[in-house]
Write a protein that holds these residues in place. Structure first.
Motif, PDB file in Angstrom:
ATOM      1  N   CYS A 164      -2.530   1.645 -10.049  1.00 39.54           N
ATOM      2  CA  CYS A 164      -3.448   1.339  -8.737  1.00 39.54           C
ATOM      3  C   CYS A 164      -4.036   0.067  -8.452  1.00 39.54           C
ATOM      4  O   CYS A 164      -4.819  -0.058  -7.356  1.00 39.54           O
ATOM      5  CB  CYS A 164      -4.485   2.402  -8.780  1.00 39.54           C
ATOM      6  N   ARG A 165      -3.805  -0.708  -9.222  1.00 40.45           N
ATOM      7  CA  ARG A 165      -4.282  -1.990  -9.404  1.00 40.45           C
ATOM      8  C   ARG A 165      -4.362  -2.711  -7.914  1.00 40.45           C
ATOM      9  O   ARG A 165      -5.030  -3.512  -7.408  1.00 40.45           O
ATOM     10  CB  ARG A 165      -4.051  -3.066 -10.569  1.00 40.45           C
ATOM     11  N   ASN A 166      -3.222  -2.809  -7.296  1.00 44.93           N
ATOM     12  CA  ASN A 166      -2.674  -3.234  -6.214  1.00 44.93           C
ATOM     13  C   ASN A 166      -3.006  -2.421  -4.884  1.00 44.93           C
ATOM     14  O   ASN A 166      -2.593  -2.810  -3.677  1.00 44.93           O
ATOM     15  CB  ASN A 166      -1.214  -3.850  -6.193  1.00 44.93           C
ATOM     16  N   VAL A 208      -8.896  -1.823 -17.584  1.00 49.06           N
ATOM     17  CA  VAL A 208      -9.221  -0.964 -16.215  1.00 49.06           C
ATOM     18  C   VAL A 208     -10.011  -1.873 -15.272  1.00 49.06           C
ATOM     19  O   VAL A 208     -10.992  -1.185 -14.375  1.00 49.06           O
ATOM     20  CB  VAL A 208      -9.327   0.355 -16.081  1.00 49.06           C
ATOM     21  N   ARG A 222     -10.856   4.326 -11.575  1.00 47.91           N
ATOM     22  CA  ARG A 222     -10.433   4.088 -10.104  1.00 47.91           C
ATOM     23  C   ARG A 222      -9.737   5.551  -9.482  1.00 47.91           C
ATOM     24  O   ARG A 222      -9.954   5.832  -8.430  1.00 47.91           O
ATOM     25  CB  ARG A 222      -9.781   2.797 -10.063  1.00 47.91           C
ATOM     26  N   CYS A 265      -7.936   6.421 -15.739  1.00 49.48           N
ATOM     27  CA  CYS A 265      -8.523   5.273 -14.849  1.00 49.48           C
ATOM     28  C   CYS A 265      -9.504   5.757 -14.254  1.00 49.48           C
ATOM     29  O   CYS A 265      -9.765   6.623 -13.665  1.00 49.48           O
ATOM     30  CB  CYS A 265      -7.384   4.805 -13.988  1.00 49.48           C
ATOM     31  N   HIS A 291      -9.780  -3.764 -13.050  1.00 51.12           N
ATOM     32  CA  HIS A 291      -9.584  -3.722 -11.309  1.00 51.12           C
ATOM     33  C   HIS A 291      -8.699  -2.746 -11.260  1.00 51.12           C
ATOM     34  O   HIS A 291      -7.977  -2.672 -10.439  1.00 51.12           O
ATOM     35  CB  HIS A 291      -9.029  -5.062 -11.022  1.00 51.12           C
ATOM     36  N   GLY A 292      -8.849  -1.510 -11.934  1.00 48.69           N
ATOM     37  CA  GLY A 292      -7.902  -0.161 -11.804  1.00 48.69           C
ATOM     38  C   GLY A 292      -6.836  -0.464 -12.884  1.00 48.69           C
ATOM     39  O   GLY A 292      -6.775  -1.484 -13.573  1.00 48.69           O
ATOM     40  N   CYS A 293      -5.997   0.624 -13.137  1.00 44.67           N
ATOM     41  CA  CYS A 293      -4.954   0.678 -13.978  1.00 44.67           C
ATOM     42  C   CYS A 293      -3.678  -0.103 -13.356  1.00 44.67           C
ATOM     43  O   CYS A 293      -3.808  -0.383 -12.092  1.00 44.67           O
ATOM     44  CB  CYS A 293      -4.698   2.106 -14.415  1.00 44.67           C
ATOM     45  N   PRO A 294      -2.492  -0.283 -14.278  1.00 42.87           N
ATOM     46  CA  PRO A 294      -1.520  -0.862 -13.498  1.00 42.87           C
ATOM     47  C   PRO A 294      -0.883   0.107 -12.386  1.00 42.87           C
ATOM     48  O   PRO A 294      -0.125  -0.480 -11.451  1.00 42.87           O
ATOM     49  CB  PRO A 294      -0.487  -0.839 -14.726  1.00 42.87           C
TER      50      PRO A 294
END
Length: 122
Positions: free
Chosen positions: A69-71, A62, A51, A49, A64-67
């Protein structure tokens, strides 16, 4: 002439070895790691990722980031991973961490700086 003789004598008594696996190196004295360890210490075979640098699958979105780190919110824009923490890389880092291996840390830092220069400048 004497300098070359003393260097040859030194290599005879203390032949150059890979700092990671201790295999013999060519006597030119320009390398600290063998080709196998050099690759293991500088090549990350996995997709990561951009990010958070977690390992991801090759088709993971990716944008908005990977699963993983996305949030999450970070105080940085991106992370750079130098490799997966396994195998030769893990063993070398543990030797630095738990032993008095300052020369190993210095050599590994120089190796990473040379190998990853293009990524650090982005």
């Amino acid at each position: 002439m004497w300098r070359a003789f003393l260097r040859s004598l030194g290599e005879l008594l203390y032949p150059p070895v890979c700092l990671a696996c201790e295999t013999l190196l060519p006597p030119d004295g320009r390398m600290d790691f063998c080709a196998t360890c050099h690759t293991a210490l500088t090549h990350d075979p996995y997709s990561t990722c951009p990010r958070c640098s977690s390992t991801i699958g090759p088709y993971t979105d990716v944008s908005h980031g990977c699963p993983a780190c996305r949030n999450d919110t970070f105080a940085f824009d991106a992370a750079i991973r130098l490799g997966p923490y396994q195998g030769v890389l893990r063993e070398t880092i543990l030797r630095i961490k738990f032993g008095s291996a300052e020369s190993l840390a210095d050599s590994l830092g120089r190796l990473w700086a040379e190998a990853m220069e293009h990524r650090f400048r982005e």
